[in-house]
Design a protein around this motif. Structure first.
Motif, PDB file in Angstrom:
ATOM      1  N   ARG A 199      -6.459   3.222  -2.320  1.00  0.00           N
ATOM      2  CA  ARG A 199      -5.314   3.989  -1.898  1.00  0.00           C
ATOM      3  C   ARG A 199      -5.376   5.268  -2.710  1.00  0.00           C
ATOM      4  NH1 ARG A 199      -0.599   2.940   0.849  1.00  0.00           N
ATOM      5  NH2 ARG A 199       0.903   4.571   0.326  1.00  0.00           N
ATOM      6  N   CYS A 200      -5.606   6.395  -2.080  1.00  0.00           N
ATOM      7  CA  CYS A 200      -5.794   7.653  -2.797  1.00  0.00           C
ATOM      8  C   CYS A 200      -4.583   7.915  -3.702  1.00  0.00           C
ATOM      9  CB  CYS A 200      -5.998   8.792  -1.812  1.00  0.00           C
ATOM     10  SG  CYS A 200      -6.382  10.325  -2.619  1.00  0.00           S
ATOM     11  N   SER A 229      -8.698   1.683   3.337  1.00  0.00           N
ATOM     12  CA  SER A 229      -8.221   2.710   2.403  1.00  0.00           C
ATOM     13  C   SER A 229      -7.073   3.509   3.019  1.00  0.00           C
ATOM     14  CB  SER A 229      -9.367   3.647   2.029  1.00  0.00           C
ATOM     15  OG  SER A 229      -9.772   4.384   3.167  1.00  0.00           O
ATOM     16  N   TYR A 230      -6.464   4.347   2.173  1.00  0.00           N
ATOM     17  CA  TYR A 230      -5.343   5.162   2.630  1.00  0.00           C
ATOM     18  C   TYR A 230      -5.408   6.550   2.013  1.00  0.00           C
ATOM     19  CZ  TYR A 230      -0.615   7.088   2.825  1.00  0.00           C
ATOM     20  OH  TYR A 230       0.451   7.929   3.022  1.00  0.00           O
ATOM     21  N   GLU A 261      -6.041   4.012   6.868  1.00  0.00           N
ATOM     22  CA  GLU A 261      -4.959   4.844   7.385  1.00  0.00           C
ATOM     23  C   GLU A 261      -5.084   6.267   6.867  1.00  0.00           C
ATOM     24  OE1 GLU A 261      -0.990   3.343   6.779  1.00  0.00           O
ATOM     25  OE2 GLU A 261      -0.078   5.251   7.397  1.00  0.00           O
TER      26      GLU A 261
END
Lengths: 478, 415, 253
Positions: A199-200, A229-230, A261
């Motif tokens: 998740r960034c 991932s996001y 996403e």
């Protein structure tokens, strides 16, 4: 009321200043040599040059699209310079301290301070000035998470395999006239890769600025979100006030692998031209995302700038259960023309898409929504909901809706609704009676009209978008 | 370039009648036309491949009777393969109604021919230059014609034909006109009708485009509405090898009201394409359009519903609603409801849905013991039937309802 | 005929029925009264099997069968009828074809032959007459453009036509004037034959002046808080629901 509206639509374009920065700019004109030189300056691998040349040859055979509800004089592609970079960038600065202070001031004036300590917490910025990326902030912090966020020119050198694997897979080289041109001459843009399951840790943002005269900006953005991932990505754009039209033909490709996403938000405020329609940016952009299984791509855009906008951020919902969203506010005034919307291509089972489009037309402008919802034969149980609302301010503008719906699956459900309304005298009277001035009242009503879209924007952007709208509406009511 | 169109242009040169000067203008326009392809917006989803090199007989001696409709006492005007077979002189016409052949020069014909139909319809131009046979229906000022006028248009196998209907309604006049077309053989028929509706006049209109099988049917109904006039139109279409209809409703006067209902039921492999355009050129007009389609296996429906509000057309109310249902995986719908708006004080809306079912209605039917499959059939057919119920002429509704029901049930079975 | 044991049911995330018990024998008329939001309409939806109304626990048997395992139309075919508070409009489906389809579905379920068109029409005309609906209404779309009163009468017309074993009348009195109320009540009373049972759901006592119940139950907060004879309804009329001691005004589910 309408007389009042007619009065002076003169509005200030806050970002219209020119920065005095020494630049290295190619002479105008386009041929294969220009592309070779451009590729050489960037130190690109051989395959990239080949790719560009193929795109160029395709482009030569294509014709400029004429189906959009916009009208502008023919562009002479030989009158444009295809490369411009601040001289100070020749030896790329290693840190912010080495960046030309005039450049930093430019971004500060635009409200984008690049000094990390001054920055809005949690937003990493890639600043693109004419044809090159000036600086990318917060890179180390991102690297810790395994996130790659850098200029695409740099990615081509550092991560050629990743770029090669995905470049052109969503928007093929010869996809359309402007995309082919971009593929041939794109100069910079951002590259993002989010590794599996990550998740960034912060919002990523690119800020585009056209400064030099007679240049075109052709940036290319590629975002790859690996499985699960996001990332949330923001994009902003401005340009100086000039009498000539300038071309901006960007391509954005998003790849959302299984379960990933991507949220992509744009606040587009290119110079729209003066009240007589002189000058302004031609914004001809191709944006498209590909969703694998269970992936989601959400486009949110607030479009207030550009003389002419031609832009359809789209989603290819290839994987089962994937989701596409498009939230858009497009405001046109003066002699602006916008033809914008989205395409939702449902291929997988149980894919879902939502389209909310709010168009506001004022002055002598024309604002069109153009969209496509396609349910392929395999789109079992797919659903789409579309809502397109137009608001007209004054009786010299136009609001148009062109939705294409194509379905070949009996279990797929499509719902499309469109309405048009005006800011009514009753509404205005009520607000005025309660002590609001008409301008404030209109901006309140317009803000309410756009609420569904604004709430999709990341917090920092929502505030900016609201303000932008307010400034844009200034003077549209007497 | 299409062989067929080249022949049309050739044949047009041989047409010589009192309308020749007007036809010459149309011919000039026709010569400028390029043959529509995929990139031609108006033909984006409909291929003209079947017409491109078509070569059929241009005459026939087939005889046919107007299909009887129980309870309908209409004045029938019958065309067979483009020939007007009804002896007009024998008709017993009520006062205020004049019916002439297009071959006879008349003021009414001059007044209406090519004056209502927009000239951008390719096949309309073909009809302009080739339709020598036609009828001119002229209703005098204040005349109320209770008896419906039915124009029957029969296309038989292996023949190409072109028919034209011109209708002029005088001030405060009232009439009902039915365009009833059919044919199953390999034929090409173009049938265009123009309606000039004067101030306060009222037109009740039906178009039954019931061509099936290998028939190719291309036509249009075009209406010009003057001040305070009213139009109530219902179009029912089947698909065939190729059926393409263009309907234009032009609000040329203020306070006019138009209601346009249309339904299309496509049996397997049929193709049906309806383009409707509502032009609000003047203020205070109202339009309500309901379009409903049910599409069977491997059939393809195209609907394009455009509402265009001109700068001066303030206070317009216009609504368009399009609902579609696909019966199987091979069925296809392409729909495009368009709004083009240049006036601010208007209320316009359109909606389009595919495959949407009202859950509450479904529940209601289930609580009455009706099984789900049957309930879906009832609801699905119900939304087309609703437009049949809405037809002002009950004899026509009673005739049509079981025919459509049967067609729907056959479609369900074959899908 | 109907046995409800410890029924809990919810709509979306909210539990509305919280432990309801009720026993109804053939021929009985039970009135269920209660303040808004008590779960009165929910009960009818749960018993008829409406989607979105989920049973969390409890049992419901209907003539020996497990009602909760049956589909909506199976419950109807087994003889359960719900007269809606707000009957839905279905333009394009005529009352005639709707009722014909429905009557024959019921007959088929009971092992009877389908009615011929003539027999059906005769029956339908008689039923229309009984509830004061004009005959041309059979040709119109289901409830399409009907007034509130006409919709209620149409529900009773369907009750007469379908001959259920148990009829649940959901606020069949709401929005009716006295004359219309009389018509509805007469229709219902004509169907009381000592075998058919009724659940009469109502907010007011008024309806019960016309349809006399054998039992009255007060439903509050998802369960029956008090049961009694017809006199209980009169008490409610006199004192309202305030004695329940809680803020009861709310949305009716």
């Amino acid at each position: 009321m309408s007389e009042q509206i007619d009065q002076a639509l003169a509005r200030k374009y806050d970002a219209g200043f020119v920065s005095e920065i020494e630049s290295e700019t190619f002479p105008v004109g386009l041929d294969e040599d220009v592309i070779r030189r451009l590729s050489a300056i960037k130190g690109e691998p051989e395959w990239m040059l080949e790719w560009r040349l193929k795109a160029y040859r395709t482009w030569l055979k294509q014709t400029e699209p004429e189906w959009a509800h916009v009208d502008y004089p023919k562009i002479n592609y030989q009158d444009i310079s295809y490369y411009s970079a601040p001289k100070s960038m020749k030896d790329k600065p290693k840190s912010l301290d080495e960046v030309d202070p005039e450049l930093l001031r430019t971004y500060e004036k635009l409200g984008i301070p690049l000094h990390e300590q001054e920055m809005l917490a949690g937003v990493a910025v890639d600043a693109v000035f004419d044809s090159v990326s000036v600086v990318t902030t917060f890179r180390e912090k991102l690297e810790e998470a395994g996130v790659i966020f850098c200029p695409i020119s740099e990615a081509l050198q550092k991560y050629p395999d990743l770029v090669k694997k995905y470049l052109g897979t969503v928007v093929p080289r010869g996809d359309n006239y402007f995309a082919a041109l971009n593929s041939a001459v794109f100069t910079d843009g951002s590259f993002v890769y989010i590794p599996k399951g990550v998740r960034c840790p912060m919002e990523l943002s690119t800020y585009f600025r056209i400064n030099e005269q007679n240049t075109g900006q052709f940036e290319r953005t590629l975002i790859v979100a690996d499985e699960g991932s996001y990332v949330s990505y923001l994009e902003g754009c401005t340009a100086p006030q000039r009498d000539e039209n300038q071309l901006h033909a960007a391509v954005v490709e998003l790849v959302a692998l299984e379960g990933a996403e991507i949220k992509y938000s744009t606040v587009q405020n290119w110079y729209p031209g003066d009240e007589n329609g002189k000058g302004g940016i031609y914004n001809f952009v191709t944006k498209r995302g590909l969703c694998e299984k269970n992936a989601k791509i959400s486009w949110t855009q607030v479009e207030t700038g550009s003389a002419v906008t031609w832009k359809y951020p789209s989603c290819i919902l290839k994987g089962d259960n994937s989701v596409g969203e498009f939230y858009s506010v497009a405001l046109t005034r003066g002699k602006q023309q916008a033809d914008t919307g989205t395409k939702m291509i449902h291929l997988g089972k149980n894919t879902k898409s939502t389209i909310i489009s709010k168009g506001i037309s004022a002055g002598y402008s024309n604002n069109a929504y153009r969209g496509l919802v396609r349910m392929g034969p395999g789109a079992e149980g797919a659903r789409n909901f579309t809502e397109c609302d137009s608001l007209l301010i004054g009786d010299k503008c136009g609001a148009h809706t062109f939705p294409y719906i194509e379905s070949s699956n009996p279990s797929a459900i499509v719902e499309h609704e469109a309405t048009t309304s005006k800011v009514s005298d009753d509404q205005l009277f009520l607000c005025q009676q309660r002590g609001l001035d008409p301008e404030k009242a209109v901006s309140m009503i317009v803000n309410g009209f756009c609420k569904e879209v604004f709430r999709e924007l990341p917090m920092e952007f929502a505030v900016e978008a609201g303000k932008l709208l307010e400034i844009s509406l200034e003077g549209s009511v007497g | 370039m299409s062989q067929w169109l080249a022949h049309v242009i050739e044949r047009a040169a041989a047409v010589d009648d009192w309308l020749s000067p007007v036809r010459a203008e149309a011919l000039a326009k026709l010569k400028e036309q390029t043959w529509p392809g995929r990139r031609t917006e108006a033909w984006r989803y409909t291929s003209l491949h079947a017409v491109e090199d078509l070569s059929l007989a241009t005459e026939s001696s087939v005889q046919a009777e107007a299909p009887a409709i129980a309870g309908l006492d209409a004045l029938d005007l019958v065309f067979v393969d483009g020939r007007l077979t009804t002896p007009l002189a024998d008709l017993d016409l009520p006062e205020g109604l004049t019916i002439r052949a297009l071959t006879d020069k008349s003021e009414a014909a001059e007044h209406v021919f090519t004056k209502v139909k927009p000239s951008h319809h390719l096949f309309g131009l073909v009809n302009d230059v080739l339709a020598t046979q036609g009828v001119v229906i002229d209703v005098a000022q204040d005349a109320v014609i209770e008896r419906p006028i039915r124009v029957v248009n029969f296309a038989s196998d292996n023949v190409e034909s072109h028919t034209r209907v011109l209708v002029s309604l005088g001030k405060n006049a009232k009439a009902t006109v039915i365009e009833h077309g059919s044919g199953t053989g390999h034929s090409l028929n173009t049938a265009f009708a123009e309606y000039d509706i004067a101030n306060e006049a009222r037109l009740e209109h039906y178009r039954f485009a019931l061509h099936q099988g290998d028939a190719i049917h291309v036509g249009g109904s075009h209406f010009k509405l003057a001040n305070k006039s009213r139009l109530n139109s219902t179009l029912i279409g089947y698909g065939s090898q190729l059926t393409r209809l263009d309907v234009d409703i032009i609000h040329a006067g203020e306070h006019a009201h138009a209601k346009f209902n249309n339904a299309y039921l496509l049996a397997p492999k049929e193709h049906f394409d309806l383009h409707s355009t509502i032009e609000h050129a003047m203020p205070n007009g109202t339009t309500e359009e309901n379009a409903r389609g049910i599409i069977g296996d491997k059939a393809k429906a195209v609907f394009n519903g455009r509402i265009h509000i001109h700068r001066d057309a303030q206070k317009t109310l216009a609504e368009l609603n399009n609902r579609n249902l696909l019966l199987s995986r091979g069925a296809q719908i392409n729909t495009k409801p368009e709004l083009e708006i240049y006036a601010d004080d208007v209320q316009c809306a359109h909606g389009a849905t595919v495959a949407e079912i009202d859950e509450e209605a479904l529940y209601y039917l289930l609580t009455r013991g009706i099984n789900k499959q049957m309930a879906l059939v009832m609801l699905n057919f119900g939304f087309v039937q609703e437009l049949v119920f809405d037809m002002p002429n009950k004899a026509l509704a009673d005739w049509l309802q079981p025919i459509l029901k049967q067609r729907f049930e056959d479609m369900m079975e074959r899908s | 005929m109907l046995t409800i044991k410890d029924l809990h049911a919810r709509v979306e995330e909210k539990t509305i029925i919280k432990g309801l018990n009720l026993e109804i024998k053939p021929g009985e008329v039970h009135a269920i009264m209660g303040p808004n939001g008590a779960g009165k309409s929910t009960l009818g939806y749960v018993l008829s099997g409406r989607e979105g109304y989920e049973v969390e626990q409890g049992e419901v048997t209907f003539n020996g069968a497990n009602l909760l395992e049956m589909e909506v139309e199976e419950r109807a075919q087994a003889g359960l009828f719900l007269a809606f508070q707000y009957p839905v409009e279905i333009p394009g489906v005529s009352n005639m074809e709707f009722m014909k389809e429905s009557v024959n579905a019921m007959r088929k379920a009971r092992g009877e032959d389908e009615l011929s068109s003539a027999e059906f029409l005769k029956k339908a005309k008689a039923a229309c007459k009984q509830v004061n609906l004009p005959l041309d209404f059979l040709k119109r779309g289901v409830n399409e453009g009907f007034s509130g009163g006409e919709k209620k009468r149409n529900e009773i017309m369907q009750l007469i036509m379908l001959e259920p074993k148990l009829a649940i009348l959901d606020e069949s009195d709401s929005g009716l004037d006295v004359d219309a109320l009389q018509v509805v009540a007469n229709g219902v009373n004509s169907q009381r034959d000592g075998k058919r049972s009724f659940i009469v759901v109502t907010h007011y006592q008024r309806l019960l002046d016309f349809i006399e119940p054998d039992y009255v139950h007060i439903l509050a907060q998802g369960k029956i808080v008090k049961s009694g004879g017809p006199e209980l309804a009169k008490e409610v009329e006199a004192s309202g629901y305030a004695w329940l001691g809680q803020a009861q005004e709310g949305e009716e589910a």
